[in-house]
Design a protein around this motif. Sequence first.
Motif, PDB file in Angstrom:
ATOM      1  N   ARG A 147      27.894  11.157 -36.769  1.00  0.00           N
ATOM      2  CA  ARG A 147      26.467  11.310 -37.013  1.00  0.00           C
ATOM      3  C   ARG A 147      26.251  12.186 -38.229  1.00  0.00           C
ATOM      4  O   ARG A 147      26.907  13.206 -38.396  1.00  0.00           O
ATOM      5  CB  ARG A 147      25.807  11.960 -35.783  1.00  0.00           C
ATOM      6  CG  ARG A 147      24.312  12.100 -35.886  1.00  0.00           C
ATOM      7  CD  ARG A 147      23.738  12.853 -34.691  1.00  0.00           C
ATOM      8  NE  ARG A 147      24.113  14.260 -34.711  1.00  0.00           N
ATOM      9  CZ  ARG A 147      23.473  15.227 -34.050  1.00  0.00           C
ATOM     10  NH1 ARG A 147      22.432  14.923 -33.282  1.00  0.00           N
ATOM     11  NH2 ARG A 147      23.872  16.474 -34.102  1.00  0.00           N
ATOM     12  N   ASP A 191      20.633  12.014 -37.610  1.00  0.00           N
ATOM     13  CA  ASP A 191      19.573  12.780 -36.946  1.00  0.00           C
ATOM     14  C   ASP A 191      18.604  13.229 -38.036  1.00  0.00           C
ATOM     15  O   ASP A 191      18.935  14.091 -38.839  1.00  0.00           O
ATOM     16  CB  ASP A 191      20.191  13.997 -36.240  1.00  0.00           C
ATOM     17  CG  ASP A 191      19.152  14.837 -35.514  1.00  0.00           C
ATOM     18  OD1 ASP A 191      17.947  14.512 -35.605  1.00  0.00           O
ATOM     19  OD2 ASP A 191      19.551  15.814 -34.854  1.00  0.00           O
ATOM     20  N   HIS A 193      15.840  14.754 -37.463  1.00  0.00           N
ATOM     21  CA  HIS A 193      15.214  16.021 -37.050  1.00  0.00           C
ATOM     22  C   HIS A 193      13.693  15.970 -37.118  1.00  0.00           C
ATOM     23  O   HIS A 193      13.051  16.913 -37.544  1.00  0.00           O
ATOM     24  CB  HIS A 193      15.737  17.151 -37.949  1.00  0.00           C
ATOM     25  CG  HIS A 193      16.354  18.278 -37.194  1.00  0.00           C
ATOM     26  ND1 HIS A 193      16.070  19.583 -37.458  1.00  0.00           N
ATOM     27  CD2 HIS A 193      17.248  18.277 -36.185  1.00  0.00           C
ATOM     28  CE1 HIS A 193      16.755  20.355 -36.643  1.00  0.00           C
ATOM     29  NE2 HIS A 193      17.481  19.586 -35.862  1.00  0.00           N
ATOM     30  N   GLU A 217      18.243   9.090 -35.044  1.00  0.00           N
ATOM     31  CA  GLU A 217      17.736  10.041 -34.046  1.00  0.00           C
ATOM     32  C   GLU A 217      16.491  10.715 -34.600  1.00  0.00           C
ATOM     33  O   GLU A 217      16.487  11.245 -35.712  1.00  0.00           O
ATOM     34  CB  GLU A 217      18.826  11.083 -33.762  1.00  0.00           C
ATOM     35  CG  GLU A 217      18.383  12.165 -32.807  1.00  0.00           C
ATOM     36  CD  GLU A 217      19.500  13.180 -32.547  1.00  0.00           C
ATOM     37  OE1 GLU A 217      20.687  12.856 -32.798  1.00  0.00           O
ATOM     38  OE2 GLU A 217      19.183  14.289 -32.108  1.00  0.00           O
ATOM     39  N   GLU A 243      15.704  14.771 -27.042  1.00  0.00           N
ATOM     40  CA  GLU A 243      16.323  16.084 -26.823  1.00  0.00           C
ATOM     41  C   GLU A 243      15.288  17.155 -26.476  1.00  0.00           C
ATOM     42  O   GLU A 243      15.614  18.165 -25.875  1.00  0.00           O
ATOM     43  CB  GLU A 243      17.153  16.508 -28.038  1.00  0.00           C
ATOM     44  CG  GLU A 243      16.357  16.788 -29.282  1.00  0.00           C
ATOM     45  CD  GLU A 243      17.215  17.171 -30.480  1.00  0.00           C
ATOM     46  OE1 GLU A 243      18.309  16.615 -30.630  1.00  0.00           O
ATOM     47  OE2 GLU A 243      16.773  18.024 -31.258  1.00  0.00           O
ATOM     48  N   ARG A 264      18.368  10.840 -25.293  1.00  0.00           N
ATOM     49  CA  ARG A 264      18.999  12.115 -25.679  1.00  0.00           C
ATOM     50  C   ARG A 264      18.653  13.196 -24.657  1.00  0.00           C
ATOM     51  O   ARG A 264      17.986  14.191 -25.000  1.00  0.00           O
ATOM     52  CB  ARG A 264      18.532  12.515 -27.081  1.00  0.00           C
ATOM     53  CG  ARG A 264      18.973  11.566 -28.190  1.00  0.00           C
ATOM     54  CD  ARG A 264      20.409  11.807 -28.629  1.00  0.00           C
ATOM     55  NE  ARG A 264      20.542  12.967 -29.466  1.00  0.00           N
ATOM     56  CZ  ARG A 264      21.515  13.867 -29.323  1.00  0.00           C
ATOM     57  NH1 ARG A 264      22.423  13.742 -28.376  1.00  0.00           N
ATOM     58  NH2 ARG A 264      21.577  14.899 -30.147  1.00  0.00           N
ATOM     59  N   HIS A 293      22.227  15.526 -25.429  1.00  0.00           N
ATOM     60  CA  HIS A 293      22.075  16.582 -26.434  1.00  0.00           C
ATOM     61  C   HIS A 293      22.803  17.806 -25.899  1.00  0.00           C
ATOM     62  O   HIS A 293      22.599  18.181 -24.744  1.00  0.00           O
ATOM     63  CB  HIS A 293      20.571  16.868 -26.568  1.00  0.00           C
ATOM     64  CG  HIS A 293      20.207  17.886 -27.591  1.00  0.00           C
ATOM     65  ND1 HIS A 293      19.409  18.971 -27.311  1.00  0.00           N
ATOM     66  CD2 HIS A 293      20.488  17.968 -28.903  1.00  0.00           C
ATOM     67  CE1 HIS A 293      19.222  19.681 -28.418  1.00  0.00           C
ATOM     68  NE2 HIS A 293      19.871  19.097 -29.400  1.00  0.00           N
ATOM     69  N   GLU A 318      27.285  14.788 -27.228  1.00  0.00           N
ATOM     70  CA  GLU A 318      27.329  15.539 -28.485  1.00  0.00           C
ATOM     71  C   GLU A 318      28.350  16.671 -28.420  1.00  0.00           C
ATOM     72  O   GLU A 318      28.466  17.351 -27.408  1.00  0.00           O
ATOM     73  CB  GLU A 318      25.921  16.116 -28.736  1.00  0.00           C
ATOM     74  CG  GLU A 318      25.815  17.075 -29.895  1.00  0.00           C
ATOM     75  CD  GLU A 318      24.354  17.392 -30.241  1.00  0.00           C
ATOM     76  OE1 GLU A 318      23.436  16.713 -29.727  1.00  0.00           O
ATOM     77  OE2 GLU A 318      24.146  18.311 -31.046  1.00  0.00           O
ATOM     78  N   TYR A 322      26.701  22.764 -34.982  1.00  0.00           N
ATOM     79  CA  TYR A 322      26.308  23.639 -36.081  1.00  0.00           C
ATOM     80  C   TYR A 322      27.159  24.878 -36.238  1.00  0.00           C
ATOM     81  O   TYR A 322      27.196  25.472 -37.294  1.00  0.00           O
ATOM     82  CB  TYR A 322      24.825  23.997 -35.961  1.00  0.00           C
ATOM     83  CG  TYR A 322      24.008  22.752 -36.158  1.00  0.00           C
ATOM     84  CD1 TYR A 322      23.852  22.233 -37.442  1.00  0.00           C
ATOM     85  CD2 TYR A 322      23.490  22.043 -35.088  1.00  0.00           C
ATOM     86  CE1 TYR A 322      23.164  21.050 -37.648  1.00  0.00           C
ATOM     87  CE2 TYR A 322      22.797  20.869 -35.287  1.00  0.00           C
ATOM     88  CZ  TYR A 322      22.640  20.380 -36.563  1.00  0.00           C
ATOM     89  OH  TYR A 322      21.984  19.205 -36.769  1.00  0.00           O
ATOM     90  N   TRP A 384      11.304  21.758 -39.596  1.00  0.00           N
ATOM     91  CA  TRP A 384      12.730  22.004 -39.857  1.00  0.00           C
ATOM     92  C   TRP A 384      13.531  20.807 -39.363  1.00  0.00           C
ATOM     93  O   TRP A 384      13.301  20.298 -38.288  1.00  0.00           O
ATOM     94  CB  TRP A 384      13.159  23.274 -39.113  1.00  0.00           C
ATOM     95  CG  TRP A 384      14.633  23.497 -39.137  1.00  0.00           C
ATOM     96  CD1 TRP A 384      15.459  23.501 -40.231  1.00  0.00           C
ATOM     97  CD2 TRP A 384      15.470  23.773 -38.007  1.00  0.00           C
ATOM     98  NE1 TRP A 384      16.752  23.768 -39.851  1.00  0.00           N
ATOM     99  CE2 TRP A 384      16.794  23.927 -38.489  1.00  0.00           C
ATOM    100  CE3 TRP A 384      15.247  23.906 -36.644  1.00  0.00           C
ATOM    101  CZ2 TRP A 384      17.878  24.219 -37.649  1.00  0.00           C
ATOM    102  CZ3 TRP A 384      16.305  24.186 -35.815  1.00  0.00           C
ATOM    103  CH2 TRP A 384      17.606  24.349 -36.317  1.00  0.00           C
TER     104      TRP A 384
HETATM  105  O1  LIG Z   1      20.689  16.887 -32.266  1.00  0.00           O
HETATM  106  C1  LIG Z   1      20.926  18.066 -32.512  1.00  0.00           C
HETATM  107  O2  LIG Z   1      21.963  18.622 -32.168  1.00  0.00           O
HETATM  108  C2  LIG Z   1      19.909  18.875 -33.295  1.00  0.00           C
HETATM  109  O3  LIG Z   1      18.654  18.272 -33.234  1.00  0.00           O
HETATM  110  C3  LIG Z   1      19.861  20.305 -32.822  1.00  0.00           C
HETATM  111  O4  LIG Z   1      19.459  20.363 -31.507  1.00  0.00           O
HETATM  112  C4  LIG Z   1      18.872  21.160 -33.569  1.00  0.00           C
HETATM  113  O5  LIG Z   1      19.275  21.190 -34.886  1.00  0.00           O
HETATM  114  C5  LIG Z   1      18.770  22.555 -33.012  1.00  0.00           C
HETATM  115  O6  LIG Z   1      20.053  23.165 -33.016  1.00  0.00           O
END
Ligand SMILES: O=C(O)[C@@H](O)[C@H](O)[C@H](O)CO
Length: 384
Positions: A147, A191, A193, A217, A243, A264, A293, A318, A322, A384
């Motif tokens: 992804r 994603d 976002h 996503e 999510e 999700r 998620h 997932e 990050y 964001w």
């Molecule tokens: O699909 C994901 O992992 C992202 O949308 C994160 O949940 C978001 O960046 C917050 O950490």
Amino acid sequence: MKISDIKCYPAWVGHRNLCLVKVETDEGVYGWGESGLSSRELAVAGAVKHFREFLIGKDARHIGSLWQEMYRSQYFEGGRVLTAAISAIDIALWDIAGKALGVPVHQLLGGQQRTEIPLFVTSTKAFGEEFLADCKRLADAGYQVIRATTGEHGSPVKPTTFDVRKSIALASGCLTELRQELGHDKVLGIDYHHRLTVAEAASFCQKMPVGTLDFIEEPIRDQTPSAYAALRSMTDVPFAIGEEFASKWDFAPYLESGLNQFARIDVCNVGGLTEAMKVAAMAETHYIDVMPHDPLGPVCTAATIQMCAAIPNLSWCEVAPYDTDKSDHDRFFINRPIETKGVYRVSQAPGLGVDVNEDLLAEQSFKFWEAPRLYKPDGSYTNW
Ligand SMILES: O=C(O)[C@@H](O)[C@H](O)[C@H](O)CO
Ligand SMILES: [Mg+2]
């Protein structure tokens, strides 16, 4: 077996705040849960305090009934903050139930349907050569499902400009190239976002040859199912949504109208394992797979694995993308799930299979943290 205490620990663990909840019983059996409302953990801790008031003394085994009481006892039913708190308590109650009976939670959810949980990985690199090289590395390492992100993460301290048109141009170009390189035996998604409008999301999807993406996503924000219906009429890329959803009622209009192709579910936001299992069953009736998620800590991952083991309709879970340095997790968590070769093994230990070093956790303080702020080139606010 009566609930004797509920403790909430919103605390900085390693690289971020986690919101962990411990439920204790008069028989000495305890359980851990986690809550997923990232960056507003203190609001969740407040909700946990309210629930604690009437949960102490109740039978910890009556999980479904306690869920109903937590969800419906305030005149203002549900909502993301309260349900994030319910999620953590519910997960802890399942942990207790498993430990009390000496079985893994998945056995109480219907038994395991698989021994390994297939995963997707995320390349967080900015679009360009670095992104292509990173995805190639992941593909060569054997990962089947890759992804992409928006490629622009912004900074929590410095306002960041997010230029949608540049992003669309870069992302569509890179993903088209990547698909050519990878061939069609890998799954490729992005994603977005919820950063795009309907028109922008359509424009992005239309810039790539059919078959480039296996899923997109959250291209747009998710409070309006009819907006997804409008987008569906402009693109055929499958949607991965949910999510942020905080109940089966949030999922219902998406599933019922065929707008959501991958659910999700976030067990720490949707209402815990009790609610997650119901959403998974709703998705099953529409031949939709769950793509959980899982961006938080090891308790969330352990609970997610238990759900993944027990449902028939799973695509890929997932791997928290990050924060790659998890070294601190070894100090705070005992038997935390570890990703190996694109899978999580299903724990057979009683309960969730993970424990927390509570003494160490109790020493950690909460750090105020804000998600990055993004602005359009004209200076106006964007998500964001
Ligand atoms: O699909 C994901 O992992 C992202 O949308 C994160 O949940 C978001 O960046 C917050 O950490
Ligand atoms: Mg996401």
